[in-house]
Write a protein that holds these residues in place. Structure first.
Motif, PDB file in Angstrom:
ATOM      1  N   SER A   7       0.831  -1.211   0.000  1.00 39.34           N
ATOM      2  CA  SER A   7       0.000   0.000   0.000  1.00 39.34           C
ATOM      3  C   SER A   7       0.861   1.256   0.000  1.00 39.34           C
ATOM      4  CB  SER A   7      -0.923   0.021   1.228  1.00 39.34           C
ATOM      5  OG  SER A   7      -1.585  -1.177   1.385  1.00 39.34           O
ATOM      6  N   ARG A   8       2.125   1.060  -0.336  1.00 42.56           N
ATOM      7  CA  ARG A   8       3.099   2.161  -0.458  1.00 42.56           C
ATOM      8  C   ARG A   8       3.427   2.810   0.897  1.00 42.56           C
ATOM      9  NH1 ARG A   8       2.409  -0.526  -4.334  1.00 42.56           N
ATOM     10  NH2 ARG A   8       2.150   0.142  -6.473  1.00 42.56           N
ATOM     11  N   GLU A   9       3.254   2.039   2.005  1.00 44.58           N
ATOM     12  CA  GLU A   9       3.640   2.561   3.324  1.00 44.58           C
ATOM     13  C   GLU A   9       5.030   2.022   3.684  1.00 44.58           C
ATOM     14  OE1 GLU A   9      -0.933   2.374   5.041  1.00 44.58           O
ATOM     15  OE2 GLU A   9       0.638   1.122   5.951  1.00 44.58           O
ATOM     16  N   TRP A  10       5.687   2.661   4.629  1.00 47.49           N
ATOM     17  CA  TRP A  10       6.990   2.166   5.137  1.00 47.49           C
ATOM     18  C   TRP A  10       6.993   2.423   6.640  1.00 47.49           C
ATOM     19  CZ3 TRP A  10      10.278  -0.952   2.968  1.00 47.49           C
ATOM     20  CH2 TRP A  10      11.538  -1.140   3.553  1.00 47.49           C
ATOM     21  N   ASN A  11       6.310   1.491   7.365  1.00 52.37           N
ATOM     22  CA  ASN A  11       6.053   1.749   8.768  1.00 52.37           C
ATOM     23  C   ASN A  11       6.724   0.670   9.613  1.00 52.37           C
ATOM     24  OD1 ASN A  11       5.023   2.522  11.175  1.00 52.37           O
ATOM     25  ND2 ASN A  11       2.855   2.417  10.586  1.00 52.37           N
ATOM     26  N   ARG A  12       8.022   0.751   9.813  1.00 49.05           N
ATOM     27  CA  ARG A  12       8.771  -0.319  10.455  1.00 49.05           C
ATOM     28  C   ARG A  12       8.365  -0.512  11.920  1.00 49.05           C
ATOM     29  NH1 ARG A  12      14.783   0.772   9.686  1.00 49.05           N
ATOM     30  NH2 ARG A  12      14.984  -1.392  10.292  1.00 49.05           N
ATOM     31  N   SER A  13       8.019   0.529  12.609  1.00 49.34           N
ATOM     32  CA  SER A  13       7.723   0.405  14.042  1.00 49.34           C
ATOM     33  C   SER A  13       6.386  -0.299  14.291  1.00 49.34           C
ATOM     34  CB  SER A  13       7.712   1.786  14.700  1.00 49.34           C
ATOM     35  OG  SER A  13       6.723   2.588  14.080  1.00 49.34           O
ATOM     36  N   ALA A  14       5.513  -0.355  13.275  1.00 53.39           N
ATOM     37  CA  ALA A  14       4.198  -0.983  13.474  1.00 53.39           C
ATOM     38  C   ALA A  14       4.289  -2.510  13.457  1.00 53.39           C
ATOM     39  CB  ALA A  14       3.222  -0.496  12.403  1.00 53.39           C
ATOM     40  N   PHE A  15       5.412  -3.030  13.012  1.00 56.69           N
ATOM     41  CA  PHE A  15       5.470  -4.494  12.813  1.00 56.69           C
ATOM     42  C   PHE A  15       6.584  -5.151  13.620  1.00 56.69           C
ATOM     43  CE2 PHE A  15       3.607  -2.638   8.936  1.00 56.69           C
ATOM     44  CZ  PHE A  15       2.327  -3.164   9.093  1.00 56.69           C
ATOM     45  N   VAL A  16       6.700  -4.745  14.858  1.00 56.09           N
ATOM     46  CA  VAL A  16       7.691  -5.384  15.732  1.00 56.09           C
ATOM     47  C   VAL A  16       7.127  -6.745  16.161  1.00 56.09           C
ATOM     48  CG1 VAL A  16       8.945  -5.204  17.926  1.00 56.09           C
ATOM     49  CG2 VAL A  16       8.525  -3.149  16.529  1.00 56.09           C
ATOM     50  N   GLY A  17       7.912  -7.770  15.976  1.00 62.14           N
ATOM     51  CA  GLY A  17       7.391  -9.115  16.275  1.00 62.14           C
ATOM     52  C   GLY A  17       8.062  -9.766  17.461  1.00 62.14           C
ATOM     53  N   ASN A  18       7.979 -11.085  17.494  1.00 58.80           N
ATOM     54  CA  ASN A  18       8.639 -11.872  18.543  1.00 58.80           C
ATOM     55  C   ASN A  18       9.537 -12.904  17.883  1.00 58.80           C
ATOM     56  OD1 ASN A  18       5.586 -11.515  19.959  1.00 58.80           O
ATOM     57  ND2 ASN A  18       7.364 -11.197  21.273  1.00 58.80           N
ATOM     58  N   GLU A  19      10.576 -13.344  18.659  1.00 63.58           N
ATOM     59  CA  GLU A  19      11.404 -14.454  18.167  1.00 63.58           C
ATOM     60  C   GLU A  19      10.736 -15.782  18.485  1.00 63.58           C
ATOM     61  OE1 GLU A  19      15.277 -14.254  19.893  1.00 63.58           O
ATOM     62  OE2 GLU A  19      15.995 -12.796  18.410  1.00 63.58           O
ATOM     63  N   LEU A  20      11.028 -16.776  17.685  1.00 66.48           N
ATOM     64  CA  LEU A  20      10.592 -18.141  18.026  1.00 66.48           C
ATOM     65  C   LEU A  20      11.596 -18.766  19.003  1.00 66.48           C
ATOM     66  CD1 LEU A  20       9.454 -19.450  14.519  1.00 66.48           C
ATOM     67  CD2 LEU A  20       8.017 -18.705  16.419  1.00 66.48           C
ATOM     68  N   PHE A  21      12.850 -18.384  18.838  1.00 70.14           N
ATOM     69  CA  PHE A  21      13.925 -18.931  19.677  1.00 70.14           C
ATOM     70  C   PHE A  21      13.572 -18.802  21.162  1.00 70.14           C
ATOM     71  CE2 PHE A  21      17.830 -18.508  22.108  1.00 70.14           C
ATOM     72  CZ  PHE A  21      18.492 -19.668  21.743  1.00 70.14           C
ATOM     73  N   GLY A  22      13.729 -19.888  21.894  1.00 69.36           N
ATOM     74  CA  GLY A  22      13.518 -19.853  23.343  1.00 69.36           C
ATOM     75  C   GLY A  22      12.060 -19.921  23.770  1.00 69.36           C
ATOM     76  N   LYS A  23      11.149 -19.924  22.797  1.00 69.79           N
ATOM     77  CA  LYS A  23       9.724 -19.957  23.163  1.00 69.79           C
ATOM     78  C   LYS A  23       9.263 -21.396  23.397  1.00 69.79           C
ATOM     79  CE  LYS A  23       8.964 -15.529  22.800  1.00 69.79           C
ATOM     80  NZ  LYS A  23      10.328 -15.136  22.420  1.00 69.79           N
ATOM     81  N   LYS A  24       8.146 -21.487  24.143  1.00 73.95           N
ATOM     82  CA  LYS A  24       7.560 -22.812  24.409  1.00 73.95           C
ATOM     83  C   LYS A  24       6.448 -23.052  23.388  1.00 73.95           C
ATOM     84  CE  LYS A  24       8.426 -22.993  29.374  1.00 73.95           C
ATOM     85  NZ  LYS A  24       8.925 -21.657  29.745  1.00 73.95           N
ATOM     86  N   LEU A  25       6.620 -24.143  22.621  1.00 78.87           N
ATOM     87  CA  LEU A  25       5.595 -24.478  21.624  1.00 78.87           C
ATOM     88  C   LEU A  25       4.734 -25.613  22.178  1.00 78.87           C
ATOM     89  CD1 LEU A  25       4.378 -24.261  18.731  1.00 78.87           C
ATOM     90  CD2 LEU A  25       6.027 -26.003  18.013  1.00 78.87           C
ATOM     91  N   GLY A  26       3.434 -25.387  22.265  1.00 78.44           N
ATOM     92  CA  GLY A  26       2.516 -26.444  22.680  1.00 78.44           C
ATOM     93  C   GLY A  26       1.957 -27.118  21.440  1.00 78.44           C
ATOM     94  N   ILE A  27       2.139 -28.452  21.362  1.00 74.56           N
ATOM     95  CA  ILE A  27       1.597 -29.185  20.203  1.00 74.56           C
ATOM     96  C   ILE A  27       0.487 -30.101  20.717  1.00 74.56           C
ATOM     97  CG2 ILE A  27       2.084 -30.793  18.324  1.00 74.56           C
ATOM     98  CD1 ILE A  27       4.886 -29.767  18.148  1.00 74.56           C
ATOM     99  N   ILE A  28      -0.696 -29.902  20.200  1.00 71.78           N
ATOM    100  CA  ILE A  28      -1.821 -30.761  20.607  1.00 71.78           C
ATOM    101  C   ILE A  28      -2.094 -31.714  19.446  1.00 71.78           C
ATOM    102  CG2 ILE A  28      -4.263 -30.797  21.268  1.00 71.78           C
ATOM    103  CD1 ILE A  28      -3.826 -28.048  22.544  1.00 71.78           C
ATOM    104  N   GLY A  29      -1.838 -32.992  19.679  1.00 71.77           N
ATOM    105  CA  GLY A  29      -1.946 -33.991  18.602  1.00 71.77           C
ATOM    106  C   GLY A  29      -0.564 -34.223  18.038  1.00 71.77           C
ATOM    107  N   PHE A  30       0.030 -35.361  18.419  1.00 75.95           N
ATOM    108  CA  PHE A  30       1.428 -35.598  18.048  1.00 75.95           C
ATOM    109  C   PHE A  30       1.545 -36.814  17.134  1.00 75.95           C
ATOM    110  CE2 PHE A  30       6.014 -36.197  19.005  1.00 75.95           C
ATOM    111  CZ  PHE A  30       6.418 -34.900  18.741  1.00 75.95           C
TER     112      PHE A  30
END
Ligand SMILES: NC(=O)C1=CN([C@@H]2O[C@H](COP(=O)(O)OP(=O)(O)OC[C@H]3O[C@@H](n4cnc5c(N)ncnc54)[C@H](O)[C@@H]3O)[C@@H](O)[C@H]2O)C=CC1
Ligand SMILES: O=C(O)C(=O)COP(=O)(O)O
Length: 524
Positions: free
Chosen positions: A123-146
């Motif tokens: 949409s021709r925007e350049w808004n870097r501060s609006a899209f701060v995310g999270n790392e996957l590294f070090g996170k706990k992933l819950g898997i339901i159905g293995f």
């Protein structure tokens, strides 16, 4: 010629072996476009779009097999298919990797807000501060159905430095250890996970598994992913959790209704979606189409199918070992049913000798199908035999014994009817064929083939000649004749194999011979 209806988009390259077969005529049309010819098809091939309902099956009386080019069969009424003796097969692992990779792509997109950022830049925007995310590294992933996909997701998660917390009530400790994951209760997974992804089938138990009550047990700021089946995460229940910010974001590849139309979840910026694309890769589609095409070819060649939903799994090796006994079982059941043409309550099958070490479930199903065939108007085969027996109040059981009566193997069937019990025993002799070695209390030896005639009489001289005369007078040729008796001068029987079936007139003429008590036609 077998007619196959392909009603969803299935890889043509994968279907090539089917197309190449001179025995198979393939029609590619939606079921709604094939209304006029639905009754002509022997097989139906689908993905998830075609709903194989009882109503559709009623319009397809010739259908013998349904192939699902994929995993989930929740779009198929498997019970209705089973009831009709229709085999249902799927391609259980052809799209596992694609679905796991899609889940991972969704996970990365979700925590880094890639779809939202993509739309913004387009949409021709350049808004870097609006899209701060999270790392996957070090996170706990819950898997339901293995299962297949859940475990592939776990491998990728570990490579990303995530810790994996699994809930699957059917997962053994050994398998979990082997795959390097820890098993937890559902509540534990809900409480600790930063990201939860579901990979179960949609069943009565899993529908709404993540509903209001369980969503409330999740960590504030949790991310949720559903690339399995719409409805495992309750879509309506999600809305207040998204509104309050308790759930930080959701990735959905599947929906309760597909397509979802103007669904309220689509209005949320932090809900990212794909149109059921988990299995939509060139590789997965080639894999699943090839798998179902090969299975279908095997089925039409009378060979075993290995990925049936409603038949016991059977490898090629096992099938080759049981094949002979499978046919013998069918014949024992068929002959017993005609002999006992009265109401029966129970069938008891005993396996002895080499056959006792094989996969007897399949043989018993074949025997049951043979028994039920003369009694039911609809198709009965190993798929629905147990169900049909139950409907008719007939119980059955398997036993194992060492008593082979001197043969290498022996299958014995005892039928308990009203005021009467009948036992038949058979053996299979490699390179020679099937033999019936015991019939209604009498040791005998005949091949269960063709048009058989059973005659029970008193053991008197001249009986064979009298029977021969009557048959000769009616132009009926005797191929083989076996006689047996309980004791000299007592109950005796003849089993004749005839070149053609005999009519009622011949039966009556034979029944009039002195000392003949019963005459019965038996088909084998
Ligand atoms: N989005 C897509 O395009 C695709 C979706 N799928 C779907 O993904 C799901 C998983 O597929 P697979 O891994 O191949 O199946 P799978 O049968 O290998 O694994 C399913 C697992 O769920 C577990 N499970 C069953 N009931 C459960 C419950 N109540 N709670 C927790 N766990 C439970 C089972 O023990 C099993 O380990 C299925 O729903 C399938 O239809 C599969 C392929 C592509
Ligand atoms: O295999 C599955 O369970 C899937 O969900 C894939 O569905 P599809 O064949 O892409 O309609």
């Amino acid at each position: 010629m077998f007619r196959v209806l392909v009603s969803d988009a299935i890889s043509e390259e994968g279907l090539a072996p089917l197309c190449a077969s001179a025995q198979i005529d393939i029609v590619q049309k939606k079921t709604t476009e094939a209304e006029e010819e639905l009754h002509t098809f022997d097989a139906l091939l689908v993905r998830s779009a075609t709903k194989v309902t009882e109503e559709l099956l009623e319009k397809m009386p010739n259908l013998k097999i349904i192939g699902r080019a994929g995993v989930g069969v929740d779009n198929i009424d498997v019970d209705a298919a089973t009831k009709r003796g229709i085999v249902v097969i799927n391609a259980p692992n052809g799209n596992t990797i694609s679905a796991a990779e899609h889940t991972f792509a969704m996970m990365a997109a979700l925590v880094r807000r890639i779809p939202q950022a993509h739309i913004s830049v387009k949409s021709r925007e350049w808004n870097r501060s609006a899209f701060v995310g999270n790392e996957l590294f070090g996170k706990k992933l819950g898997i339901i159905g293995f299962g297949r996909i859940g475990s592939e997701v776990a491998k990728r998660a570990r490579a990303f430095g995530m810790s994996v917390h699994v809930y699957d009530p059917f997962l053994t400790k050994e398998r979990a250890e082997k795959l390097g994951v820890s098993i937890h209760s559902l509540d534990e997974v809900l409480a600790v996970a930063d990201i939860i992804t579901v990979h179960t089938p949609l069943t009565k138990e899993t529908r709404g598994l993540l509903g209001t009550e369980n969503l409330a047990k999740t960590k504030k700021g949790v991310y949720l992913i559903n690339c399995a089946r719409g409805g495992i995460i309750d879509e309506q229940a999600l809305i207040p959790f998204l509104e309050s910010g308790h759930v930080a974001g959701v990735a959905l590849d599947v929906f309760e209704q597909e397509p979802p139309g103007d669904h309220p979840l689509l209005a949320f910026d932090n809900v990212i979606v794909t149109p059921h694309l988990g299995a939509s890769t060139v590789e997965a589609q080639l894999n699943v189409a090839t798998q179902v095409a090969e299975e279908l070819l095997h089925f039409f060649e009378g060979r075993p199918v290995t990925s049936s939903i409603n038949l016991p799994a059977l490898s090629k090796d096992v099938y080759e070992k049981i094949q002979a006994f499978y046919h013998l079982g069918r014949k024992l059941g068929l002959i017993a049913s005609q002999f006992m043409n009265i109401p029966v309550q129970e069938l008891s099958v005993t396996y002895a000798g080499t056959v006792a070490d094989l996969e007897t479930t399949y043989i018993t199903r074949s025997l049951l199908a043979g028994f039920l065939r003369p009694r039911v108007a609809s198709t009965v085969n190993e798929v629905n035999a147990a169900m049909v027996a139950k409907e008719r109040g007939i119980t059955y059981g398997e036993k194992f014994s060492d008593e082979t009566h001197g043969y290498a193997n022996c299958i014995s069937l005892t039928v308990h009817g009203e005021n009467k019990t009948f036992t038949i025993k058979g053996t299979h002799v490699p390179n020679y064929g099937d033999r019936i070695v015991h019939f209604d209390g009498v040791a005998i030896d005949f091949a269960p083939e063709g048009h058989l005639l059973y005659i029970q009489h008193q053991d008197r001289p001249g009986m064979i000649g009298k029977v021969g005369n009557v048959l000769g007078a009616h132009d009926v040729n005797i191929a083989t004749m076996q006689v047996g008796r309980q004791e000299a001068g007592g109950k005796a029987m003849m089993i004749l194999s005839l070149d053609k079936p005999v009519d009622d007139e011949v039966l009556q003429a034979l029944a009039q011979i002195d000392d003949i008590e019963t005459v019965k036609r038996l088909e084998a």
